[in-house]
Design a protein around this motif. Structure first.
Motif, PDB file in Angstrom:
ATOM      1  N   TYR A  27     -25.015 -25.177 -30.416  1.00 42.60           N
ATOM      2  CA  TYR A  27     -24.968 -25.111 -31.860  1.00 42.60           C
ATOM      3  C   TYR A  27     -24.801 -23.648 -32.273  1.00 42.60           C
ATOM      4  N   GLN A  66     -25.387 -20.916 -35.661  1.00 43.32           N
ATOM      5  CA  GLN A  66     -26.082 -20.761 -36.949  1.00 43.32           C
ATOM      6  C   GLN A  66     -25.601 -19.489 -37.634  1.00 43.32           C
ATOM      7  N   TYR A  67     -24.984 -19.658 -38.794  1.00 45.52           N
ATOM      8  CA  TYR A  67     -24.575 -18.527 -39.611  1.00 45.52           C
ATOM      9  C   TYR A  67     -25.709 -18.193 -40.575  1.00 45.52           C
ATOM     10  N   ARG A 101     -27.528 -20.528 -43.332  1.00 43.24           N
ATOM     11  CA  ARG A 101     -26.900 -21.844 -43.215  1.00 43.24           C
ATOM     12  C   ARG A 101     -27.541 -22.613 -42.088  1.00 43.24           C
ATOM     13  N   GLN A 131     -24.743 -25.660 -36.903  1.00 45.91           N
ATOM     14  CA  GLN A 131     -23.489 -26.414 -36.827  1.00 45.91           C
ATOM     15  C   GLN A 131     -23.217 -26.782 -35.380  1.00 45.91           C
ATOM     16  N   PHE A 132     -22.900 -28.043 -35.146  1.00 47.21           N
ATOM     17  CA  PHE A 132     -22.596 -28.541 -33.818  1.00 47.21           C
ATOM     18  C   PHE A 132     -21.281 -27.948 -33.321  1.00 47.21           C
ATOM     19  N   LEU A 133     -21.285 -27.442 -32.070  1.00 52.25           N
ATOM     20  CA  LEU A 133     -20.065 -26.897 -31.472  1.00 52.25           C
ATOM     21  C   LEU A 133     -19.479 -27.837 -30.417  1.00 52.25           C
ATOM     22  N   SER A 185     -15.406 -27.080 -30.910  1.00 47.45           N
ATOM     23  CA  SER A 185     -14.830 -26.565 -32.152  1.00 47.45           C
ATOM     24  C   SER A 185     -14.512 -25.074 -32.033  1.00 47.45           C
ATOM     25  N   TYR A 186     -13.562 -24.615 -32.862  1.00 49.10           N
ATOM     26  CA  TYR A 186     -13.244 -23.192 -33.043  1.00 49.10           C
ATOM     27  C   TYR A 186     -12.829 -22.511 -31.749  1.00 49.10           C
ATOM     28  N   TYR A 211     -26.276 -18.237 -31.648  1.00 52.83           N
ATOM     29  CA  TYR A 211     -25.887 -19.405 -30.879  1.00 52.83           C
ATOM     30  C   TYR A 211     -27.094 -19.970 -30.137  1.00 52.83           C
ATOM     31  N   GLY A 235     -22.845 -33.886 -46.176  1.00 50.65           N
ATOM     32  CA  GLY A 235     -23.659 -33.649 -45.000  1.00 50.65           C
ATOM     33  C   GLY A 235     -25.106 -33.957 -45.280  1.00 50.65           C
ATOM     34  N   PHE A 276     -26.645 -33.745 -36.632  1.00 52.33           N
ATOM     35  CA  PHE A 276     -26.067 -32.915 -37.676  1.00 52.33           C
ATOM     36  C   PHE A 276     -27.196 -32.411 -38.563  1.00 52.33           C
TER      37      PHE A 276
END
Lengths: 115, 113
Positions: free
Chosen positions: A36, A38-39, A42, A45-47, A60-61, A89, B3, B103
């Protein structure tokens, strides 16, 4: 009990260079493994995830991770880092043989990509 | 689609007070999780719901913490007699079913003065 180790508090790379964020784990049986990101201010977010099958998982990305059962590792990689990849991360593990669904997270690695 | 949402985004309370934190999961997700993230640490598991029932509450630190999910959708985490050590970001996550990726919502930052 399961555990996750992220041995580096911070990783610094130059933009355009390959990056690796390390993760090792300890779990009974076969693991489900996750990364995951993390920004600031926020949520996580799953990667990507490893469940079974091919040891190289694409996410992702442009990120990918390699599952190595003998070394109990699941390092996150990207061939060419972007400044926008700078974030925190987290690696996480979940056992598959106990019925527990909770994720156990590492302490996180801060990735800093310099322009 | 929407979400996971969490309210409030920030909560400041005084030691000894009662607080409620709300989580609205992704529509259709049957599994819901609560985690707590202290500064400089990874998230730590608190409780997991499958539908309306708590399938695993082994992460709740003590009996001041309680969570409900009465209709199998929205969940509320309740903390009684808050202590300064309860200060953290409380994260909620949901998944389609118990084995899927989770999520996460943006979290509620709880500060106990």
């Amino acid at each position: 009990a399961q555990s996750v180790a992220q041995p580096e508090d911070q990783v610094n790379v130059a933009e355009g260079n390959p990056l690796t964020v390390k993760c090792t784990y300890s779990v009974s049986g076969n693991p489900y493994l996750f990364w995951y990101v993390q920004y600031p201010n926020r949520g996580l977010q799953f990667l990507l995830k490893y469940i079974t099958g091919d040891n190289l998982v694409k996410g992702s990305y442009g990120f990918e991770a390699e599952f190595n059962k003998s070394q109990t590792s699941f390092h996150l990689k990207k061939p060419s880092a972007l400044v926008s990849d700078s974030a925190l991360y987290f690696c996480a593990v979940r056992p598959t043989d106990t019925g527990r669904r909770a994720l156990t997270f590492g302490s996180g690695t801060r990735l800093q990509v310099q322009p | 689609g929407a979400g996971v949402s969490q309210t409030p985004s920030n909560k400041v309370t005084e030691k000894g007070k009662y607080v409620e934190l709300r989580c609205d999961p992704i529509s259709g997700h049957t599994a819901l999780y609560w985690y707590r993230q202290s500064l400089g640490q990874g998230p730590e598991f608190l409780i997991y719901f499958q539908g309306t029932g708590a399938a695993d509450d082994s992460g709740l630190p003590n009996d001041r913490f309680f969570a409900v999910r009465p209709e199998g959708s929205v969940s509320t985490l309740k903390i009684q007699r808050t202590e300064r050590g309860d200060s953290a970001v409380y994260l909620c996550a949901s998944s389609l079913e118990g084995a899927g990726e989770q999520f996460f919502g943006p979290g509620t930052r709880l500060t106990v003065l």
